[in-house]
Design a protein around this motif. Structure first.
Motif, PDB file in Angstrom:
ATOM      1  N   LEU A 128      -1.618  -2.104  -5.116  1.00  0.00           N
ATOM      2  CA  LEU A 128      -2.776  -1.440  -5.696  1.00  0.00           C
ATOM      3  C   LEU A 128      -2.569   0.058  -5.758  1.00  0.00           C
ATOM      4  CD1 LEU A 128      -5.739  -0.968  -3.213  1.00  0.00           C
ATOM      5  CD2 LEU A 128      -3.476  -1.716  -2.442  1.00  0.00           C
ATOM      6  N   ASP A 129      -3.170   0.687  -6.758  1.00  0.00           N
ATOM      7  CA  ASP A 129      -3.388   2.122  -6.692  1.00  0.00           C
ATOM      8  C   ASP A 129      -4.437   2.331  -5.610  1.00  0.00           C
ATOM      9  OD1 ASP A 129      -1.682   2.585  -8.800  1.00  0.00           O
ATOM     10  OD2 ASP A 129      -3.223   3.216 -10.216  1.00  0.00           O
ATOM     11  N   MET A 130      -4.066   2.992  -4.549  1.00  0.00           N
ATOM     12  CA  MET A 130      -5.006   3.195  -3.455  1.00  0.00           C
ATOM     13  C   MET A 130      -6.177   4.057  -3.919  1.00  0.00           C
ATOM     14  SD  MET A 130      -3.575   1.654  -0.751  1.00  0.00           S
ATOM     15  CE  MET A 130      -3.979   2.466   0.809  1.00  0.00           C
ATOM     16  N   ARG A 131      -7.274   3.934  -3.229  1.00  0.00           N
ATOM     17  CA  ARG A 131      -8.454   4.767  -3.483  1.00  0.00           C
ATOM     18  C   ARG A 131      -8.028   6.231  -3.635  1.00  0.00           C
ATOM     19  NH1 ARG A 131     -14.183   4.761  -0.809  1.00  0.00           N
ATOM     20  NH2 ARG A 131     -13.787   2.518  -0.877  1.00  0.00           N
ATOM     21  N   GLY A 132      -8.484   6.873  -4.724  1.00  0.00           N
ATOM     22  CA  GLY A 132      -8.158   8.273  -4.938  1.00  0.00           C
ATOM     23  C   GLY A 132      -6.914   8.508  -5.770  1.00  0.00           C
ATOM     24  N   PHE A 133      -6.212   7.432  -6.158  1.00  0.00           N
ATOM     25  CA  PHE A 133      -4.959   7.564  -6.888  1.00  0.00           C
ATOM     26  C   PHE A 133      -4.994   6.778  -8.196  1.00  0.00           C
ATOM     27  CE2 PHE A 133      -3.688   8.294  -2.467  1.00  0.00           C
ATOM     28  CZ  PHE A 133      -2.901   9.429  -2.574  1.00  0.00           C
ATOM     29  N   GLY A 134      -4.230   7.273  -9.158  1.00  0.00           N
ATOM     30  CA  GLY A 134      -4.014   6.535 -10.386  1.00  0.00           C
ATOM     31  C   GLY A 134      -5.301   6.162 -11.093  1.00  0.00           C
ATOM     32  N   ASP A 191     -11.025  -1.588   1.228  1.00  0.00           N
ATOM     33  CA  ASP A 191     -10.411  -1.775  -0.087  1.00  0.00           C
ATOM     34  C   ASP A 191      -9.343  -2.861  -0.037  1.00  0.00           C
ATOM     35  OD1 ASP A 191     -11.986   0.341  -0.996  1.00  0.00           O
ATOM     36  OD2 ASP A 191     -10.363   1.816  -0.836  1.00  0.00           O
ATOM     37  N   LEU A 192      -8.526  -2.849   1.003  1.00  0.00           N
ATOM     38  CA  LEU A 192      -7.462  -3.847   1.129  1.00  0.00           C
ATOM     39  C   LEU A 192      -8.048  -5.252   1.263  1.00  0.00           C
ATOM     40  CD1 LEU A 192      -5.067  -1.942   3.577  1.00  0.00           C
ATOM     41  CD2 LEU A 192      -4.964  -2.023   1.075  1.00  0.00           C
ATOM     42  N   VAL A 193      -9.087  -5.378   2.055  1.00  0.00           N
ATOM     43  CA  VAL A 193      -9.776  -6.668   2.169  1.00  0.00           C
ATOM     44  C   VAL A 193     -10.382  -7.048   0.817  1.00  0.00           C
ATOM     45  CG1 VAL A 193     -11.712  -7.886   3.243  1.00  0.00           C
ATOM     46  CG2 VAL A 193     -10.246  -6.409   4.631  1.00  0.00           C
ATOM     47  N   LEU A 226       1.077  -7.358   5.047  1.00  0.00           N
ATOM     48  CA  LEU A 226       0.862  -6.019   4.516  1.00  0.00           C
ATOM     49  C   LEU A 226       2.140  -5.202   4.646  1.00  0.00           C
ATOM     50  CD1 LEU A 226      -2.595  -4.522   5.632  1.00  0.00           C
ATOM     51  CD2 LEU A 226      -1.623  -4.530   3.338  1.00  0.00           C
ATOM     52  N   VAL A 227       2.506  -4.507   3.570  1.00  0.00           N
ATOM     53  CA  VAL A 227       3.634  -3.576   3.580  1.00  0.00           C
ATOM     54  C   VAL A 227       3.095  -2.209   3.176  1.00  0.00           C
ATOM     55  CG1 VAL A 227       5.901  -3.025   2.628  1.00  0.00           C
ATOM     56  CG2 VAL A 227       5.217  -5.425   2.894  1.00  0.00           C
ATOM     57  N   GLY A 228       3.331  -1.203   4.009  1.00  0.00           N
ATOM     58  CA  GLY A 228       2.800   0.121   3.705  1.00  0.00           C
ATOM     59  C   GLY A 228       3.821   1.219   3.888  1.00  0.00           C
ATOM     60  N   HIS A 229       3.735   2.228   3.019  1.00  0.00           N
ATOM     61  CA  HIS A 229       4.596   3.410   3.119  1.00  0.00           C
ATOM     62  C   HIS A 229       3.725   4.652   3.225  1.00  0.00           C
ATOM     63  CE1 HIS A 229       6.876   6.783   1.057  1.00  0.00           C
ATOM     64  NE2 HIS A 229       7.715   6.452   2.026  1.00  0.00           N
ATOM     65  N   ASP A 230       4.116   5.590   4.099  1.00  0.00           N
ATOM     66  CA  ASP A 230       3.391   6.851   4.207  1.00  0.00           C
ATOM     67  C   ASP A 230       1.932   6.546   4.595  1.00  0.00           C
ATOM     68  OD1 ASP A 230       3.816   9.895   3.514  1.00  0.00           O
ATOM     69  OD2 ASP A 230       1.998   9.366   2.442  1.00  0.00           O
ATOM     70  N   ALA A 267       0.852  -1.195   0.000  1.00  0.00           N
ATOM     71  CA  ALA A 267       0.000   0.000   0.000  1.00  0.00           C
ATOM     72  C   ALA A 267       0.887   1.244   0.000  1.00  0.00           C
ATOM     73  CB  ALA A 267      -0.910  -0.004   1.230  1.00  0.00           C
ATOM     74  N   HIS A 268       0.617   2.168  -0.905  1.00  0.00           N
ATOM     75  CA  HIS A 268       1.448   3.368  -1.069  1.00  0.00           C
ATOM     76  C   HIS A 268       0.821   4.581  -0.387  1.00  0.00           C
ATOM     77  CE1 HIS A 268      -1.193   5.444  -3.937  1.00  0.00           C
ATOM     78  NE2 HIS A 268      -1.455   4.258  -4.445  1.00  0.00           N
ATOM     79  N   GLY A 269       1.532   5.715  -0.470  1.00  0.00           N
ATOM     80  CA  GLY A 269       1.061   6.956   0.128  1.00  0.00           C
ATOM     81  C   GLY A 269       0.885   8.056  -0.900  1.00  0.00           C
ATOM     82  N   PHE A 270       1.087   9.306  -0.452  1.00  0.00           N
ATOM     83  CA  PHE A 270       0.878  10.491  -1.292  1.00  0.00           C
ATOM     84  C   PHE A 270       2.210  11.181  -1.552  1.00  0.00           C
ATOM     85  CE2 PHE A 270       0.383  15.043  -1.803  1.00  0.00           C
ATOM     86  CZ  PHE A 270      -0.658  15.153  -2.712  1.00  0.00           C
TER      87      PHE A 270
END
Length: 332
Positions: free
Chosen positions: A67-73, A92-94, A107-111, A40-43
Motif C-alpha cells: 500500500l501507499d502508506m497514509r500520507g504518501f502517493g 490502516d494495515l488492518v 508483514l514486511v516493512g522497511h524504514d 509497508a514502505h517508509g520515507f
C-alpha cells in the motif's frame, strides 16, 4: 528490472487500484494468489518500492499486497500530525486486510514501514502472524523516547530527523526530480564510504546534489514513478511520521518493554548509516532475541545501504521466500 516471464494468470500482472478503508481511500498494489504478505514502505517512498519482492513472491504462490502508506502517493493524507501515530497506521494495515477479506498475514516493512509493522505485531497478533523488518530493528518502548534520548546524548542539534519539526522542512525536498535521486544515492552503498549520508553529521545530509540522475541499482521505472508520486503529493505529510514520534511514544505506554513473539526476521545493509544509532555494527540473533523471542535470523548484507529492497533485491527476495516457507504458516 522486473520481468513477468514464467508467470501466468493472476500471478502475472500487478493490479494497481484504490480501495476504501472506512471513509478513506488508499492505493494498493496486488499480485499473486495464496498466503498473504503485506508490504509497508517508509520515507520518501511508495508501494512501488516493493515490485521486485511482490513479483518473486507471486511466482512462488503467495499473494503480495503493498500500500501507499497514509500520507504518501495516492493514499489518504491528513494534515494533522497526530494522525500519523502508530494506532492510526496499524489501523490502516488492518483496514487493508479487512477490505481484501484477508484473515491474517505476514508483514514486511522497511524504514517507517518496519517501525509500524513491529508495532502491529504487538497490537494485533491475531491478524499479523510473522514479521520481516528491513533496515530498521525492533526496539521496545522504554522510559525515554528516541528523540529525548538523542537530546540527552547531546545530539539534538545534529540528528537529522529532529530538524523535520520545522514547518518549512518540506520545501527543502523540492523539486522531487532532484531530491529523490539524492536520497536514493546518499543513503545507499553507492557513494564512497566517507561521503555517505550520516544521520548525525549535518554536513553529510541526504539532500546534497547527487552526482548521478539515479544510482545504477535503481530501476528507472521505479525512480520515475517515485518522482511523479511526490510531484503530486509533496513531502509535507510524509514528514509527519517523524513529527508524530513523541505522540506515538505517549500512546504506546501500555506496550512498555513489550516483546514480539511471532516468527520474525531482520535484514539490514551494513553500509547504511541509519542503523548506526539503533544497534551495534554486528547485532546477533542472541542479542536481539531478548526483545524478539521469535526471531529466526539476522541477515547482514555487505556492500548494501539503506535501500535493501533495491540494492540487494535478489538476496532479499531469497531470504523472504526461505523465511515464508519455513516460518510463516501456509494457512494465512
Amino acid at each position: 528490472m522486473v520481468s513477468d516471464a514464467g508467470l501466468t494468470g493472476k500471478n502475472r500482472q500487478i493490479v494497481d487500484r484504490v480501495i476504501d478503508i472506512g471513509k478513506n481511500q488508499f492505493r494498493i498494489l496486488e499480485q499473486g494468489e495464496g498466503p498473504a504478505v503485506l508490504f509497508a514502505h517508509g520515507f520518501p517512498d511508495t508501494a512501488d518500492t516493493w515490485r521486485s519482492q511482490m513479483h518473486a513472491l507471486a511466482e512462488e504462490g503467495y499473494r503480495a499486497v503493498a500500500l501507499d502508506m497514509r500520507g504518501f502517493g495516492a493514499s489518504f493524507s491528513p494534515s494533522e500530525v497526530e494522525q500519523y501515530t502508530s494506532p492510526y497506521i496499524v489501523g490502516d494495515l488492518v483496514g487493508v486486510l479487512d477490505a481484501l477479506e484477508i484473515p491474517s498475514c505476514t508483514l514486511v516493512g522497511h524504514d517507517w514501514g518496519a517501525d509500524h509493522a513491529q508495532k502491529a505485531m504487538l497490537m494485533r497478533p491475531d491478524r499479523f502472524k510473522a514479521l520481516v523488518s528491513v533496515s530498521i530493528p525492533y526496539a521496545p518502548r522504554g522510559e525515554t523516547s528516541l528523540n529525548d534520548s538523542l537530546r540527552d546524548r547531546g545530539l539534538g542539534d545534529r540528528y537529522y530527523a529532529l530538524a523535520f519539526d520545522n514547518p518549512d522542512t518540506s520545501k527543502q525536498f523540492l523539486p522531487a526530480g532532484k531530491t529523490i535521486a539524492s536520497v536514493l544515492y546518499w543513503l545507499s552503498a553507492s557513494p564512497p564510504p566517507e561521503q555517505r549520508w550520516d544521520p548525525i553529521d549535518p554536513a553529510k545530509h541526504m539532500l546534497r546534489p547527487a552526482p548521478v540522475a539515479a544510482p545504477d541499482w535503481a530501476d528507472p521505472n521505479y525512480v520515475r514513478r517515485t518522482i511523479a508520486a511526490f510531484e503530486h503529493s509533496g513531502f509535507e505529510t510524509g514528514l509527519n511520521y517523524y513529527r508524530a514520534v513523541p505522540h506515538t511514544f505517549e500512546l504506546m505506554s501500555a506496550y512498555k518493554n513489550a516483546v514480539i513473539r511471532q516468527p520474525s526476521l531482520y535484514v539490514w545493509g551494513c553500509s547504511g548509516r541509519a542503523v548506526s544509532i539503533l544497534h551495534s555494527s554486528n547485532p546477533t540473533v542472541h542479542d536481539m532475541r531478548a526483545s524478539q523471542p521469535g526471531l529466526v535470523d539476522v541477515v547482514r548484507l555487505e556492500d548494501t545501504g539503506h535501500w535493501v529492497q533495491h540494492e540487494a533485491a535478489d538476496r532479499l527476495n531469497a531470504e523472504l521466500l526461505e523465511f515464508l516457507r519455513t516460518h510463516a504458516p501456509r494457512e494465512i
